[in-house]
Motif scaffolding. Sequence first.
Motif, mmCIF file in Angstrom:
data_model
loop_
_atom_site.group_PDB
_atom_site.id
_atom_site.type_symbol
_atom_site.label_atom_id
_atom_site.label_comp_id
_atom_site.label_asym_id
_atom_site.label_seq_id
_atom_site.Cartn_x
_atom_site.Cartn_y
_atom_site.Cartn_z
ATOM 1 N N THR A 1 1.796 -3.386 9.870
ATOM 2 C CA THR A 1 2.356 -2.671 8.729
ATOM 3 C C THR A 1 3.838 -2.422 8.958
ATOM 4 O O THR A 1 4.314 -2.398 10.097
ATOM 5 C CB THR A 1 1.668 -1.312 8.501
ATOM 6 O OG1 THR A 1 1.972 -0.442 9.596
ATOM 7 C CG2 THR A 1 0.172 -1.456 8.355
ATOM 8 N N CYS B 1 -8.761 2.214 1.567
ATOM 9 C CA CYS B 1 -8.422 3.535 2.115
ATOM 10 C C CYS B 1 -6.909 3.680 2.299
ATOM 11 O O CYS B 1 -6.405 4.798 2.447
ATOM 12 C CB CYS B 1 -9.153 3.791 3.425
ATOM 13 S SG CYS B 1 -8.702 2.684 4.776
ATOM 14 N N PHE B 2 -6.180 2.574 2.257
ATOM 15 C CA PHE B 2 -4.713 2.608 2.385
ATOM 16 C C PHE B 2 -4.027 2.593 1.024
ATOM 17 O O PHE B 2 -2.811 2.492 0.938
ATOM 18 C CB PHE B 2 -4.228 1.447 3.258
ATOM 19 C CG PHE B 2 -4.848 1.450 4.624
ATOM 20 C CD1 PHE B 2 -4.630 2.503 5.505
ATOM 21 C CD2 PHE B 2 -5.683 0.422 5.032
ATOM 22 C CE1 PHE B 2 -5.221 2.531 6.755
ATOM 23 C CE2 PHE B 2 -6.272 0.437 6.291
ATOM 24 C CZ PHE B 2 -6.039 1.498 7.152
ATOM 25 N N ASP B 3 -4.792 2.703 -0.044
ATOM 26 C CA ASP B 3 -4.295 2.761 -1.423
ATOM 27 C C ASP B 3 -3.497 1.511 -1.795
ATOM 28 O O ASP B 3 -2.271 1.525 -1.913
ATOM 29 C CB ASP B 3 -3.469 4.031 -1.661
ATOM 30 C CG ASP B 3 -4.288 5.292 -1.479
ATOM 31 O OD1 ASP B 3 -5.510 5.256 -1.711
ATOM 32 O OD2 ASP B 3 -3.711 6.321 -1.079
ATOM 33 N N ARG C 1 -0.600 5.331 10.218
ATOM 34 C CA ARG C 1 0.650 5.862 10.773
ATOM 35 C C ARG C 1 0.687 5.903 12.296
ATOM 36 O O ARG C 1 1.685 6.319 12.877
ATOM 37 C CB ARG C 1 0.913 7.272 10.234
ATOM 38 C CG ARG C 1 1.097 7.324 8.739
ATOM 39 C CD ARG C 1 2.408 6.726 8.337
ATOM 40 N NE ARG C 1 2.570 6.803 6.883
ATOM 41 C CZ ARG C 1 3.648 6.411 6.258
ATOM 42 N NH1 ARG C 1 4.664 5.913 6.932
ATOM 43 N NH2 ARG C 1 3.722 6.483 4.956
ATOM 44 N N GLU D 1 -5.251 5.389 14.445
ATOM 45 C CA GLU D 1 -5.770 5.130 13.099
ATOM 46 C C GLU D 1 -6.080 3.634 12.926
ATOM 47 O O GLU D 1 -7.093 3.268 12.345
ATOM 48 C CB GLU D 1 -4.770 5.599 12.043
ATOM 49 C CG GLU D 1 -5.322 5.553 10.644
ATOM 50 C CD GLU D 1 -4.372 6.112 9.594
ATOM 51 O OE1 GLU D 1 -4.737 6.022 8.405
ATOM 52 O OE2 GLU D 1 -3.282 6.619 9.929
ATOM 53 N N PHE E 1 8.683 1.409 0.728
ATOM 54 C CA PHE E 1 7.704 1.984 -0.192
ATOM 55 C C PHE E 1 7.631 1.119 -1.426
ATOM 56 O O PHE E 1 8.643 0.914 -2.084
ATOM 57 C CB PHE E 1 8.043 3.428 -0.581
ATOM 58 C CG PHE E 1 6.901 4.053 -1.326
ATOM 59 C CD1 PHE E 1 5.845 4.614 -0.639
ATOM 60 C CD2 PHE E 1 6.869 4.026 -2.713
ATOM 61 C CE1 PHE E 1 4.765 5.161 -1.325
ATOM 62 C CE2 PHE E 1 5.799 4.571 -3.397
ATOM 63 C CZ PHE E 1 4.749 5.141 -2.705
ATOM 64 N N PRO E 2 6.487 0.595 -1.745
ATOM 65 C CA PRO E 2 5.261 0.718 -0.969
ATOM 66 C C PRO E 2 5.359 -0.028 0.359
ATOM 67 O O PRO E 2 6.192 -0.919 0.522
ATOM 68 C CB PRO E 2 4.193 0.096 -1.874
ATOM 69 C CG PRO E 2 4.943 -0.803 -2.799
ATOM 70 C CD PRO E 2 6.310 -0.235 -2.944
ATOM 71 N N VAL F 1 0.837 -1.200 0.000
ATOM 72 C CA VAL F 1 0.000 0.000 0.000
ATOM 73 C C VAL F 1 0.871 1.249 0.000
ATOM 74 O O VAL F 1 2.029 1.204 0.422
ATOM 75 C CB VAL F 1 -0.965 0.017 1.216
ATOM 76 C CG1 VAL F 1 -1.854 -1.224 1.229
ATOM 77 C CG2 VAL F 1 -0.201 0.139 2.525
ATOM 78 N N THR F 2 0.311 2.362 -0.449
ATOM 79 C CA THR F 2 1.067 3.620 -0.447
ATOM 80 C C THR F 2 0.670 4.556 0.682
ATOM 81 O O THR F 2 1.326 5.569 0.903
ATOM 82 C CB THR F 2 0.906 4.362 -1.793
ATOM 83 O OG1 THR F 2 -0.478 4.645 -2.010
ATOM 84 C CG2 THR F 2 1.461 3.535 -2.941
ATOM 85 N N ASN F 3 -0.400 4.224 1.399
ATOM 86 C CA ASN F 3 -0.899 5.112 2.446
ATOM 87 C C ASN F 3 -1.235 4.298 3.710
ATOM 88 O O ASN F 3 -2.392 4.241 4.124
ATOM 89 C CB ASN F 3 -2.144 5.842 1.919
ATOM 90 C CG ASN F 3 -2.679 6.854 2.894
ATOM 91 O OD1 ASN F 3 -1.942 7.449 3.668
ATOM 92 N ND2 ASN F 3 -3.989 7.035 2.875
ATOM 93 N N ASP G 1 6.024 0.547 7.561
ATOM 94 C CA ASP G 1 5.860 1.759 6.764
ATOM 95 C C ASP G 1 7.156 2.420 6.313
ATOM 96 O O ASP G 1 7.127 3.458 5.670
ATOM 97 C CB ASP G 1 4.965 2.766 7.490
ATOM 98 C CG ASP G 1 5.532 3.240 8.817
ATOM 99 O OD1 ASP G 1 6.733 3.046 9.096
ATOM 100 O OD2 ASP G 1 4.747 3.807 9.595
#
Length: 146
Positions: free
Chosen positions: A76, A106-108, A18, A22, A81-82, A13-15, A78
């Motif tokens: 995750t 929603c996390f792309d 964090r 969340e 990337f991705p 994912v890209t988003n 993070d």
Amino acid sequence: MLQHKHALINLKVTNPPRDGEEVEFFLAFLIKRINMKIAKAETLAKNPQGFYCDTLGNQGATGTGILETSHTALHTWDQDFPAKFDFDLYSCSDFEVEKILTLCQCFDIIEGTYIIFDRADKLIVLEEGVIGEDGVVLSKKVPTDE
């Protein structure tokens, strides 16, 4: 009929989420949207529960939710990337992986894979698939009895 379905979903994912808050919000939202119930007990200080790990090499948000019918978890990483996003749902209630992927969008989502097991008596693969952009299942394999 009582189910013992366990879905493991690995995404890029890209988003990614964090922080712990969340993650908690997402898990609570997901649990409600897939028609499951968050377990309520005095011994549970918080449910779902989220956390941000800042350990070098393992940075990312993580969380769990205890359901009346079992559990859900996500982890995750993070710093890549991705980002790597792993999701786990074990339930005695029925669910559809496509609905989970729609909520995870929603996390792309860029890509991923999933597998669903039946854990009633032994591990039996029910379904596995490849996930494309936007959380769309590109291919699905359902084992056949031979």
